[in-house]
Design a protein around this motif. Structure first.
Motif, PDB file in Angstrom:
ATOM      1  N   TYR A  32       0.820  -1.216   0.000  1.00 39.13           N
ATOM      2  CA  TYR A  32       0.000   0.000   0.000  1.00 39.13           C
ATOM      3  C   TYR A  32       0.853   1.263   0.000  1.00 39.13           C
ATOM      4  O   TYR A  32       0.332   2.365   0.040  1.00 39.13           O
ATOM      5  N   GLY A  33       2.171   1.086  -0.014  1.00 37.45           N
ATOM      6  CA  GLY A  33       3.070   2.232  -0.020  1.00 37.45           C
ATOM      7  C   GLY A  33       3.384   2.784   1.353  1.00 37.45           C
ATOM      8  O   GLY A  33       4.023   3.821   1.473  1.00 37.45           O
ATOM      9  N   SER A  34       2.958   2.077   2.401  1.00 40.39           N
ATOM     10  CA  SER A  34       3.243   2.525   3.766  1.00 40.39           C
ATOM     11  C   SER A  34       4.574   1.948   4.232  1.00 40.39           C
ATOM     12  O   SER A  34       4.885   0.777   3.982  1.00 40.39           O
ATOM     13  N   SER A  35       5.339   2.755   4.934  1.00 40.44           N
ATOM     14  CA  SER A  35       6.614   2.298   5.468  1.00 40.44           C
ATOM     15  C   SER A  35       6.377   1.255   6.554  1.00 40.44           C
ATOM     16  O   SER A  35       5.558   1.447   7.446  1.00 40.44           O
ATOM     17  N   VAL A  36       7.096   0.144   6.474  1.00 45.56           N
ATOM     18  CA  VAL A  36       7.030  -0.876   7.517  1.00 45.56           C
ATOM     19  C   VAL A  36       8.363  -1.012   8.235  1.00 45.56           C
ATOM     20  O   VAL A  36       8.478  -1.764   9.197  1.00 45.56           O
ATOM     21  N   GLY A  37       9.368  -0.267   7.792  1.00 45.06           N
ATOM     22  CA  GLY A  37      10.658  -0.308   8.466  1.00 45.06           C
ATOM     23  C   GLY A  37      11.776   0.245   7.620  1.00 45.06           C
ATOM     24  O   GLY A  37      11.562   0.742   6.519  1.00 45.06           O
ATOM     25  N   GLN A  38      12.974   0.151   8.201  1.00 48.34           N
ATOM     26  CA  GLN A  38      14.185   0.617   7.526  1.00 48.34           C
ATOM     27  C   GLN A  38      15.319  -0.352   7.796  1.00 48.34           C
ATOM     28  O   GLN A  38      15.370  -0.985   8.846  1.00 48.34           O
ATOM     29  N   ILE A  39      16.208  -0.421   6.829  1.00 43.69           N
ATOM     30  CA  ILE A  39      17.467  -1.122   7.024  1.00 43.69           C
ATOM     31  C   ILE A  39      18.561  -0.104   6.749  1.00 43.69           C
ATOM     32  O   ILE A  39      18.614   0.497   5.681  1.00 43.69           O
ATOM     33  N   SER A  51      12.036   1.979  16.159  1.00 44.00           N
ATOM     34  CA  SER A  51      12.638   1.160  17.215  1.00 44.00           C
ATOM     35  C   SER A  51      13.554   0.128  16.566  1.00 44.00           C
ATOM     36  O   SER A  51      13.180  -0.518  15.579  1.00 44.00           O
ATOM     37  N   ARG A  52      14.750  -0.021  17.115  1.00 44.41           N
ATOM     38  CA  ARG A  52      15.693  -1.001  16.589  1.00 44.41           C
ATOM     39  C   ARG A  52      15.179  -2.391  16.929  1.00 44.41           C
ATOM     40  O   ARG A  52      14.951  -2.723  18.089  1.00 44.41           O
ATOM     41  N   ILE A  53      15.000  -3.220  15.896  1.00 46.45           N
ATOM     42  CA  ILE A  53      14.413  -4.538  16.102  1.00 46.45           C
ATOM     43  C   ILE A  53      15.300  -5.673  15.605  1.00 46.45           C
ATOM     44  O   ILE A  53      14.906  -6.843  15.674  1.00 46.45           O
ATOM     45  N   GLY A  54      16.484  -5.356  15.136  1.00 46.49           N
ATOM     46  CA  GLY A  54      17.366  -6.424  14.678  1.00 46.49           C
ATOM     47  C   GLY A  54      18.624  -5.913  14.026  1.00 46.49           C
ATOM     48  O   GLY A  54      18.868  -4.706  13.948  1.00 46.49           O
ATOM     49  N   GLN A  55      19.422  -6.880  13.567  1.00 46.66           N
ATOM     50  CA  GLN A  55      20.701  -6.572  12.936  1.00 46.66           C
ATOM     51  C   GLN A  55      21.007  -7.663  11.924  1.00 46.66           C
ATOM     52  O   GLN A  55      20.810  -8.848  12.204  1.00 46.66           O
ATOM     53  N   ILE A  56      21.448  -7.255  10.748  1.00 50.10           N
ATOM     54  CA  ILE A  56      21.936  -8.189   9.741  1.00 50.10           C
ATOM     55  C   ILE A  56      23.422  -7.891   9.599  1.00 50.10           C
ATOM     56  O   ILE A  56      23.808  -6.802   9.192  1.00 50.10           O
ATOM     57  N   ARG A  57      24.252  -8.826   9.974  1.00 53.62           N
ATOM     58  CA  ARG A  57      25.702  -8.596   9.991  1.00 53.62           C
ATOM     59  C   ARG A  57      26.340  -8.967   8.662  1.00 53.62           C
ATOM     60  O   ARG A  57      25.790  -9.718   7.872  1.00 53.62           O
ATOM     61  N   SER A  58      27.511  -8.421   8.442  1.00 54.31           N
ATOM     62  CA  SER A  58      28.205  -8.624   7.169  1.00 54.31           C
ATOM     63  C   SER A  58      28.540 -10.087   6.905  1.00 54.31           C
ATOM     64  O   SER A  58      28.687 -10.485   5.750  1.00 54.31           O
TER      65      SER A  58
END
Length: 141
Positions: A32-39, A51-58
Motif C-alpha cells: 500500500y506504499g506505507s513504510s514498515v521499516g528501515q534497514i 525502534s531497533r528490532i534487529g541486525q543483519i551482519r556482514s
C-alpha cells in the motif's frame, strides 16, 4: 500472506551483494506504499516506529532486537533459520522460493516485491536483496 510478504522482502536483498555506501537508511514499504521499516547501511533494522528490532551482519548472521541469533543469509541467497533449516532462497534472477523450492514471488531489479500471482506487495529500493529478504523472513515488522 504476511509471512509470504516477509519472505519476499527479505529475499529482495539477496541478489545484490553491495549496498551503496552513501545510503544512510533504506525504507521498506508494504504493497500500500506505507513504510514498515528501515534497514540502515550498517545492517541495523528498524520498524515503522523507529525502534531497533534487529541486525543483519556482514557475515550473514541475522539477530533480533534482543541480540539473539535468528538465522543466517548465505552468499548463494539461501536463508536459514536458527536451526539451520532452509526457509527460502532468492535466485540470481530475483525469483523467490520457499524452503520447499516452491516459487512464491520475485524481487525486481528496482526493489519491487511481487507475490506468485504477480501482484506488487512491497518494495525495498536500494536495499540488498538478501537483507530485504531477511526483513520479511524473520518478521522484522
Amino acid at each position: 500472506m504476511k509471512k509470504l510478504q516477509i519472505l519476499l522482502a527479505a529475499i529482495a536483498a539477496i541478489v545484490t551483494l553491495a549496498i551503496p555506501r552513501a545510503a544512510q537508511a533504506q525504507t521498506i514499504y508494504n504493497g500500500y506504499g506505507s513504510s514498515v521499516g528501515q534497514i540502515r547501511s550498517d545492517g541495523s533494522v528498524y520498524n515503522a516506529y523507529s525502534s531497533r528490532i534487529g541486525q543483519i551482519r556482514s557475515d550473514g548472521a541475522v539477530y533480533n532486537g534482543y541480540s539473539q541469533r535468528v538465522g543466517t543469509i548465505e552468499r548463494d541467497g539461501t536463508v536459514r533459520n536458527s536451526y539451520s533449516s532452509n526457509i527460502g532462497r532468492v535466485e540470481s534472477n530475483g525469483t523467490v522460493r520457499n524452503g520447499y523450492g516452491q516459487n512464491v514471488g520475485r524481487i525486481a531489479d528496482d526493489g519491487s516485491v511481487y507475490n506468485s500471482y504477480g501482484q506488487k506487495i512491497g518494495s525495498a529500493r536500494g536495499v540488498k536483496k538478501e537483507w530485504a529478504a531477511a526483513f520479511f523472513f524473520f518478521n522484522f515488522f
